[in-house]
Motif scaffolding. Structure first.
Motif, PDB file in Angstrom:
ATOM      1  N   MET A 121      -0.018  -0.943  -0.232  1.00  0.00           N
ATOM      2  CA  MET A 121       0.241  -0.003  -0.058  1.00  0.00           C
ATOM      3  C   MET A 121       0.604   1.753  -0.145  1.00  0.00           C
ATOM      4  O   MET A 121       2.011   1.148   0.712  1.00  0.00           O
ATOM      5  CB  MET A 121      -1.116   0.128   1.064  1.00  0.00           C
ATOM      6  N   ARG A 122       0.794   1.947  -0.446  1.00  0.00           N
ATOM      7  CA  ARG A 122       1.411   3.700  -0.485  1.00  0.00           C
ATOM      8  C   ARG A 122       1.413   4.338   0.579  1.00  0.00           C
ATOM      9  O   ARG A 122      -0.251   4.778   1.556  1.00  0.00           O
ATOM     10  CB  ARG A 122       0.680   4.133  -2.441  1.00  0.00           C
ATOM     11  N   PHE A 123       1.727   4.967   1.225  1.00  0.00           N
ATOM     12  CA  PHE A 123       2.010   5.698   2.102  1.00  0.00           C
ATOM     13  C   PHE A 123       0.817   6.887   2.248  1.00  0.00           C
ATOM     14  O   PHE A 123      -0.070   6.878   3.105  1.00  0.00           O
ATOM     15  CB  PHE A 123       3.187   6.404   2.802  1.00  0.00           C
ATOM     16  N   ALA A 124       1.381   7.929   1.120  1.00  0.00           N
ATOM     17  CA  ALA A 124       0.135   8.894   0.635  1.00  0.00           C
ATOM     18  C   ALA A 124      -1.225   8.119   1.034  1.00  0.00           C
ATOM     19  O   ALA A 124      -3.044   9.023   1.438  1.00  0.00           O
ATOM     20  CB  ALA A 124       0.162   9.501  -0.192  1.00  0.00           C
ATOM     21  N   LEU A 125      -1.931   7.051   0.460  1.00  0.00           N
ATOM     22  CA  LEU A 125      -3.606   6.229   0.169  1.00  0.00           C
ATOM     23  C   LEU A 125      -3.547   6.374   2.048  1.00  0.00           C
ATOM     24  O   LEU A 125      -4.449   6.464   2.450  1.00  0.00           O
ATOM     25  CB  LEU A 125      -3.528   4.865  -0.324  1.00  0.00           C
ATOM     26  N   ILE A 126      -2.743   5.889   2.422  1.00  0.00           N
ATOM     27  CA  ILE A 126      -2.902   5.201   4.247  1.00  0.00           C
ATOM     28  C   ILE A 126      -3.614   6.412   4.835  1.00  0.00           C
ATOM     29  O   ILE A 126      -4.142   6.831   5.824  1.00  0.00           O
ATOM     30  CB  ILE A 126      -2.078   4.597   4.765  1.00  0.00           C
ATOM     31  N   TYR A 127      -2.530   8.054   4.578  1.00  0.00           N
ATOM     32  CA  TYR A 127      -2.231   9.091   5.372  1.00  0.00           C
ATOM     33  C   TYR A 127      -3.081   9.277   5.313  1.00  0.00           C
ATOM     34  O   TYR A 127      -3.566  10.358   5.715  1.00  0.00           O
ATOM     35  CB  TYR A 127      -1.375   9.609   4.955  1.00  0.00           C
ATOM     36  N   ASP A 128      -4.042   9.448   3.641  1.00  0.00           N
ATOM     37  CA  ASP A 128      -4.829  10.714   3.711  1.00  0.00           C
ATOM     38  C   ASP A 128      -6.405   9.464   4.371  1.00  0.00           C
ATOM     39  O   ASP A 128      -7.704  10.671   4.712  1.00  0.00           O
ATOM     40  CB  ASP A 128      -5.751   9.602   2.447  1.00  0.00           C
ATOM     41  N   LEU A 129      -6.208   7.578   4.635  1.00  0.00           N
ATOM     42  CA  LEU A 129      -7.339   7.185   5.670  1.00  0.00           C
ATOM     43  C   LEU A 129      -7.346   7.392   7.002  1.00  0.00           C
ATOM     44  O   LEU A 129      -8.009   8.060   7.012  1.00  0.00           O
ATOM     45  CB  LEU A 129      -7.547   6.330   4.775  1.00  0.00           C
ATOM     46  N   TYR A 130      -5.683   7.991   7.254  1.00  0.00           N
ATOM     47  CA  TYR A 130      -6.114   8.679   8.598  1.00  0.00           C
ATOM     48  C   TYR A 130      -6.329   9.272   8.610  1.00  0.00           C
ATOM     49  O   TYR A 130      -7.230   9.745   9.784  1.00  0.00           O
ATOM     50  CB  TYR A 130      -4.206   8.148   8.823  1.00  0.00           C
ATOM     51  N   LEU A 131      -6.087  10.507   8.094  1.00  0.00           N
ATOM     52  CA  LEU A 131      -6.637  12.179   8.155  1.00  0.00           C
ATOM     53  C   LEU A 131      -8.043  12.176   8.241  1.00  0.00           C
ATOM     54  O   LEU A 131      -8.365  12.873   8.662  1.00  0.00           O
ATOM     55  CB  LEU A 131      -6.039  12.924   6.607  1.00  0.00           C
ATOM     56  N   LYS A 132      -8.781  11.289   7.407  1.00  0.00           N
ATOM     57  CA  LYS A 132      -9.612  11.508   7.885  1.00  0.00           C
ATOM     58  C   LYS A 132     -10.898  10.506   8.392  1.00  0.00           C
ATOM     59  O   LYS A 132     -11.310  11.373   9.553  1.00  0.00           O
ATOM     60  CB  LYS A 132     -10.683  10.288   6.595  1.00  0.00           C
ATOM     61  N   LYS A 133     -10.267   9.801   9.035  1.00  0.00           N
ATOM     62  CA  LYS A 133     -10.082   9.514  10.519  1.00  0.00           C
ATOM     63  C   LYS A 133     -10.475  10.019  11.015  1.00  0.00           C
ATOM     64  O   LYS A 133     -11.358  10.831  12.230  1.00  0.00           O
ATOM     65  CB  LYS A 133      -9.677   7.568  10.823  1.00  0.00           C
ATOM     66  N   VAL A 134      -9.178  10.733  11.684  1.00  0.00           N
ATOM     67  CA  VAL A 134      -8.953  12.063  12.652  1.00  0.00           C
ATOM     68  C   VAL A 134      -9.872  12.816  13.094  1.00  0.00           C
ATOM     69  O   VAL A 134     -10.671  13.442  13.538  1.00  0.00           O
ATOM     70  CB  VAL A 134      -7.505  12.245  13.186  1.00  0.00           C
ATOM     71  N   GLU A 135     -10.123  13.339  11.544  1.00  0.00           N
ATOM     72  CA  GLU A 135     -10.364  14.672  10.978  1.00  0.00           C
ATOM     73  C   GLU A 135     -12.674  14.412  11.709  1.00  0.00           C
ATOM     74  O   GLU A 135     -12.953  15.170  11.530  1.00  0.00           O
ATOM     75  CB  GLU A 135     -10.509  15.722   9.927  1.00  0.00           C
ATOM     76  N   ARG A 136     -13.279  13.483  11.720  1.00  0.00           N
ATOM     77  CA  ARG A 136     -14.184  12.936  12.013  1.00  0.00           C
ATOM     78  C   ARG A 136     -14.049  12.550  13.274  1.00  0.00           C
ATOM     79  O   ARG A 136     -15.496  13.338  13.488  1.00  0.00           O
ATOM     80  CB  ARG A 136     -14.575  11.299  11.059  1.00  0.00           C
ATOM     81  N   LYS A 137     -13.251  13.137  13.478  1.00  0.00           N
ATOM     82  CA  LYS A 137     -13.021  13.191  14.926  1.00  0.00           C
ATOM     83  C   LYS A 137     -13.179  13.982  16.174  1.00  0.00           C
ATOM     84  O   LYS A 137     -12.664  14.201  17.293  1.00  0.00           O
ATOM     85  CB  LYS A 137     -12.244  11.440  15.837  1.00  0.00           C
TER      86      LYS A 137
END
Length: 108
Positions: free
Chosen positions: A1-17
């Motif tokens: 998996m590409r880090f940038a893709l995972i980073y975007d998922l992490y960012l969405k997760k934390v911003e939702r919270k």
């Protein structure tokens, strides 16, 4: 998996919270030793998670203080070094999303 893709998922997760990109970056920088400029270069690159961690300046010396279960596995018992680093990051992001204070997340 590409880090940038995972980073975007992490960012969405934390911003939702209601947590911030700055907080996410702070925990990634704490774990990996990247500074803000180097982290942004990794986000902008097409590197895999393996390359992201291979190029990391140095894992934080307190990484062994990260304990607990993530995806059904105890992070401190994972034998594959790369998978363990990925799960350390997953655990920190989960803690951020769950509202823990930064001092506890960064093991201070």
């Amino acid at each position: 998996m590409r880090f940038a893709l995972i980073y975007d998922l992490y960012l969405k997760k934390v911003e939702r919270k209601n947590r911030s990109k700055a907080e996410l970056n702070q925990i990634i920088e704490w774990l990996t030793g990247y500074d803000a400029v180097a982290l942004q270069k990794q986000i902008d690159s097409d590197h895999s998670m393996e390359i992201f961690f291979t190029q990391a300046p140095a894992l934080n010396e307190n990484v062994t203080l990260i304990k607990g279960v993530i995806c059904g596995y105890r992070v401190e018992e994972i034998e594959d070094p790369l998978l363990q680093k990925i799960r350390y990051l997953d655990k920190l992001v989960d803690e951020l999303a769950k509202g823990k204070k930064m001092e506890k997340i960064l093991r201070q």
